[in-house]
Design an enzyme around this catalytic site. Structure first.
Site, PDB file in Angstrom:
ATOM      1  N   ARG A 262       0.856  -1.181   0.000  1.00 31.82           N
ATOM      2  CA  ARG A 262       0.000   0.000   0.000  1.00 31.82           C
ATOM      3  C   ARG A 262       0.900   1.241   0.000  1.00 31.82           C
ATOM      4  O   ARG A 262       2.080   1.160   0.310  1.00 31.82           O
ATOM      5  CB  ARG A 262      -0.915   0.003   1.219  1.00 31.82           C
ATOM      6  CG  ARG A 262      -1.879  -1.179   1.287  1.00 31.82           C
ATOM      7  CD  ARG A 262      -2.735  -1.097   2.549  1.00 31.82           C
ATOM      8  NE  ARG A 262      -3.707  -2.187   2.618  1.00 31.82           N
ATOM      9  CZ  ARG A 262      -3.476  -3.352   3.212  1.00 31.82           C
ATOM     10  NH1 ARG A 262      -2.299  -3.586   3.794  1.00 31.82           N
ATOM     11  NH2 ARG A 262      -4.402  -4.291   3.233  1.00 31.82           N
ATOM     12  N   LYS A 287      -2.136  -2.303   7.550  1.00 30.13           N
ATOM     13  CA  LYS A 287      -3.555  -2.072   7.816  1.00 30.13           C
ATOM     14  C   LYS A 287      -4.051  -3.058   8.865  1.00 30.13           C
ATOM     15  O   LYS A 287      -3.796  -4.258   8.766  1.00 30.13           O
ATOM     16  CB  LYS A 287      -4.349  -2.234   6.518  1.00 30.13           C
ATOM     17  CG  LYS A 287      -5.808  -1.840   6.637  1.00 30.13           C
ATOM     18  CD  LYS A 287      -6.494  -1.908   5.288  1.00 30.13           C
ATOM     19  CE  LYS A 287      -7.953  -1.480   5.380  1.00 30.13           C
ATOM     20  NZ  LYS A 287      -8.627  -1.527   4.068  1.00 30.13           N
ATOM     21  N   HIS A 393      -2.912   2.851  -5.797  1.00 30.63           N
ATOM     22  CA  HIS A 393      -3.446   1.559  -5.350  1.00 30.63           C
ATOM     23  C   HIS A 393      -3.672   0.608  -6.520  1.00 30.63           C
ATOM     24  O   HIS A 393      -3.750  -0.603  -6.324  1.00 30.63           O
ATOM     25  CB  HIS A 393      -4.753   1.770  -4.579  1.00 30.63           C
ATOM     26  CG  HIS A 393      -4.976   0.754  -3.502  1.00 30.63           C
ATOM     27  ND1 HIS A 393      -4.145   0.626  -2.409  1.00 30.63           N
ATOM     28  CD2 HIS A 393      -5.929  -0.205  -3.352  1.00 30.63           C
ATOM     29  CE1 HIS A 393      -4.586  -0.349  -1.633  1.00 30.63           C
ATOM     30  NE2 HIS A 393      -5.657  -0.870  -2.180  1.00 30.63           N
ATOM     31  N   ARG A 396      -1.002  -2.004  -6.679  1.00 30.64           N
ATOM     32  CA  ARG A 396      -1.213  -3.134  -5.766  1.00 30.64           C
ATOM     33  C   ARG A 396      -2.242  -4.104  -6.349  1.00 30.64           C
ATOM     34  O   ARG A 396      -2.071  -5.326  -6.269  1.00 30.64           O
ATOM     35  CB  ARG A 396      -1.661  -2.604  -4.403  1.00 30.64           C
ATOM     36  CG  ARG A 396      -2.044  -3.675  -3.378  1.00 30.64           C
ATOM     37  CD  ARG A 396      -2.359  -2.989  -2.058  1.00 30.64           C
ATOM     38  NE  ARG A 396      -3.167  -3.828  -1.177  1.00 30.64           N
ATOM     39  CZ  ARG A 396      -2.670  -4.683  -0.297  1.00 30.64           C
ATOM     40  NH1 ARG A 396      -1.373  -4.855  -0.197  1.00 30.64           N
ATOM     41  NH2 ARG A 396      -3.484  -5.384   0.489  1.00 30.64           N
ATOM     42  N   HIS A 419      -4.333  -9.707   3.512  1.00 32.37           N
ATOM     43  CA  HIS A 419      -5.782  -9.767   3.688  1.00 32.37           C
ATOM     44  C   HIS A 419      -6.132 -10.740   4.811  1.00 32.37           C
ATOM     45  O   HIS A 419      -5.587 -11.841   4.875  1.00 32.37           O
ATOM     46  CB  HIS A 419      -6.468 -10.220   2.394  1.00 32.37           C
ATOM     47  CG  HIS A 419      -6.444  -9.176   1.327  1.00 32.37           C
ATOM     48  ND1 HIS A 419      -6.677  -9.448  -0.004  1.00 32.37           N
ATOM     49  CD2 HIS A 419      -6.225  -7.834   1.384  1.00 32.37           C
ATOM     50  CE1 HIS A 419      -6.597  -8.337  -0.705  1.00 32.37           C
ATOM     51  NE2 HIS A 419      -6.325  -7.346   0.113  1.00 32.37           N
ATOM     52  N   TYR A 428     -10.008 -10.325  -7.146  1.00 27.76           N
ATOM     53  CA  TYR A 428      -9.105 -10.245  -8.293  1.00 27.76           C
ATOM     54  C   TYR A 428      -9.358 -11.356  -9.306  1.00 27.76           C
ATOM     55  O   TYR A 428      -8.915 -11.250 -10.447  1.00 27.76           O
ATOM     56  CB  TYR A 428      -7.654 -10.280  -7.814  1.00 27.76           C
ATOM     57  CG  TYR A 428      -7.317  -9.118  -6.908  1.00 27.76           C
ATOM     58  CD1 TYR A 428      -7.250  -7.824  -7.395  1.00 27.76           C
ATOM     59  CD2 TYR A 428      -7.089  -9.315  -5.546  1.00 27.76           C
ATOM     60  CE1 TYR A 428      -6.961  -6.760  -6.569  1.00 27.76           C
ATOM     61  CE2 TYR A 428      -6.792  -8.254  -4.705  1.00 27.76           C
ATOM     62  CZ  TYR A 428      -6.733  -6.976  -5.220  1.00 27.76           C
ATOM     63  OH  TYR A 428      -6.457  -5.927  -4.401  1.00 27.76           O
TER      64      TYR A 428
END
Length: 454
Positions: A262, A287, A393, A396, A419, A428
């Site tokens: 990120r 995150k 982003h 990424r 994640h 994705y």
């Protein structure tokens, strides 16, 4: 005259920003104290004003806020009543003296405990007491500065919307006002679901963590976030964008595309987080305050080594000039007193200038501002003729999609991205362009002959 009309008249007065912001709220609080509808002109009587100020004092409102309240009422008297009576000058003078004594006492109490000053940081005393309590609670729970700023902003808008000043005035509001505020954001403000949910989280934090109140049925207010497909570049488009960059900005873009970082994860990298021997990049406090390990792109190794040498030379110059310290998270600066000056803790992409920490007031060399890379990428995408909406982003997103296209396991991609749930990574799979899964349009299957007219 209504409080709203008074606010419009203030815009024509020669007042500072804080007065324009808070005077209407204090006048609204005064109207509530008088139990007078805000659509009619309020009575400004000396005894009523003093009684109002006493009620604020009994509610725990500090003197500097009571001083702001009486000045707001004086302004209302001048603008609406166009009169110089009642004279409240002696009240203003007394509250000025009391507020100065309270300020000196607060400075002495904080100065006597340096640990408290460093852990809590500097909080603006001109902010409402509720906002100050919210900031302290955020810092106690180690919330990021961005989260603290967002929560304080939403709570401030909520207070302004209902003319609330302190915790006592919040006792009369609850689920109904929260729903009304969020509905206004959605209907009048036309904000996105994510923005509405951020406001919801800020108000939920206010009531549950700061005011220690439980709101019933509050979860029903949360908006459903729509599912959006990410912007993904093709490998050729990614190559064209990187080709338009150079130097430090190109290295940062290579890390975001080659390691799935990120933007802020890339900017917050420290020298020690790049492990050349293992081919790894360690992401600290990503995150959700989670650490993870991702791949170190081979193509970025040479650039990273050159960047580290640049940081080393800059750090040596800072040490010679009497600086060379860097911000450390939480209490690491106390646990390892010399770590802030060590080379390994320096940011991999340092800022050009030294800056003062807004909490500790220490002078550090922070990391580069995120706008630097954002501006460079925007220009590179324009030159590379990328017509789709493009942000950092997207690099990424492209990292994850291209890994899946090359046959990488989705669980591996999930770990590299950080994640918590594989369902987040599954998005994705909807934008893959594998030859084996290509679908041919029915129109392309038709043998159409289009006549050419002269």
């Amino acid at each position: 005259m209504s409080v709203g009309a008074f606010s419009k008249l203030l815009a024509e007065c020669d007042l500072d920003v804080q007065s324009l912001k808070w005077f209407p709220m204090w006048v609204g609080r005064y109207a509530s104290f008088l139990k007078t509808p805000r659509t009619i002109r309020l009575a400004v009587d000396r005894e009523l004003v003093i009684e109002f100020l006493r009620s604020l004092r009994d509610s725990g409102v500090p003197a500097w806020q009571r001083l702001q309240a009486v000045r707001a009422i004086e302004c209302y008297r001048d603008v609406v009543h166009c009169a110089a009576t009642p004279n409240l000058r002696d009240v203003v003078q007394k509250l000025t003296e009391i507020s100065e004594r309270e300020r000196q006492a607060a400075e002495q109490s904080v100065g006597s405990d340096p640990n408290l000053a460093e852990s809590v940081g500097l909080i603006d005393p001109d902010e409402p007491a509720v906002i100050q309590r919210l900031r302290r609670e955020c810092r106690l729970l180690h919330y990021s500065r961005r989260t603290e700023k967002a929560y304080a902003g939403w709570v401030e808008r909520f207070l302004k919307r209902f003319s609330l000043i302190d915790a006592d005035s919040l006792a009369a509001v609850g689920e109904h006002e929260v729903k009304e505020f969020l509905s206004q954001l959605a209907v009048e403000g036309n904000v996105a679901a994510s923005t509405q949910n951020q406001a919801f989280s800020g108000l939920l934090f206010l009531f549950q963590k700061v005011l220690k109140r439980k709101l019933e049925y509050i979860d029903s207010v949360r908006a459903n976030r729509p599912r959006r497909l990410p912007v993904v570049l093709s490998q050729d488009e990614a190559r064209r964008v990187l080709a338009e960059l150079s130097g430090r900005e190109k290295l940062m873009a290579q890390l975001m595309y080659g390691a799935g970082l990120r933007l802020m994860e890339c900017l917050r990298l420290r020298v020690k987080d790049v492990v050349f021997e293992l081919g790894q990049i360690v992401v600290r406090e990503g995150k959700g305050d989670k650490d993870r390990i991702t791949v170190l792109p081979i193509a970025a190794r040479e650039g990273l080594q050159a960047q580290i040498e640049v940081v080393r030379q800059l750090h040596e110059r800072d040490l010679t000039a009497g600086h060379g310290q860097v911000w450390l998270p939480h209490a690491l600066a106390k646990k390892y007193p010399n770590a802030a000056g060590e080379f390994g803790w320096q940011y991999l992409f340092p800022a050009h200038k030294l800056s003062r920490d807004p909490r500790s007031e220490c002078v550090h060399r922070h990391h580069l501002h995120e706008g630097v890379l954002a501006t460079a990428l925007k220009q590179a995408a324009r030159t590379a003729q990328i017509e789709r909406p493009f942000t950092s982003h997207a690099l990424r997103h492209s990292f994850a999609t291209h890994l899946l296209e090359s046959g990488s396991d989705i669980r591996t991609v999930q770990e590299l991205l950080g994640h918590a749930d594989v369902s987040t990574t599954m998005i994705y799979t909807h934008v893959l362009n594998r030859p084996g899964l290509a679908v041919r349009s029915p129109l392309d299957s038709m043998a159409l002959t289009v006549p050419v007219r002269a």
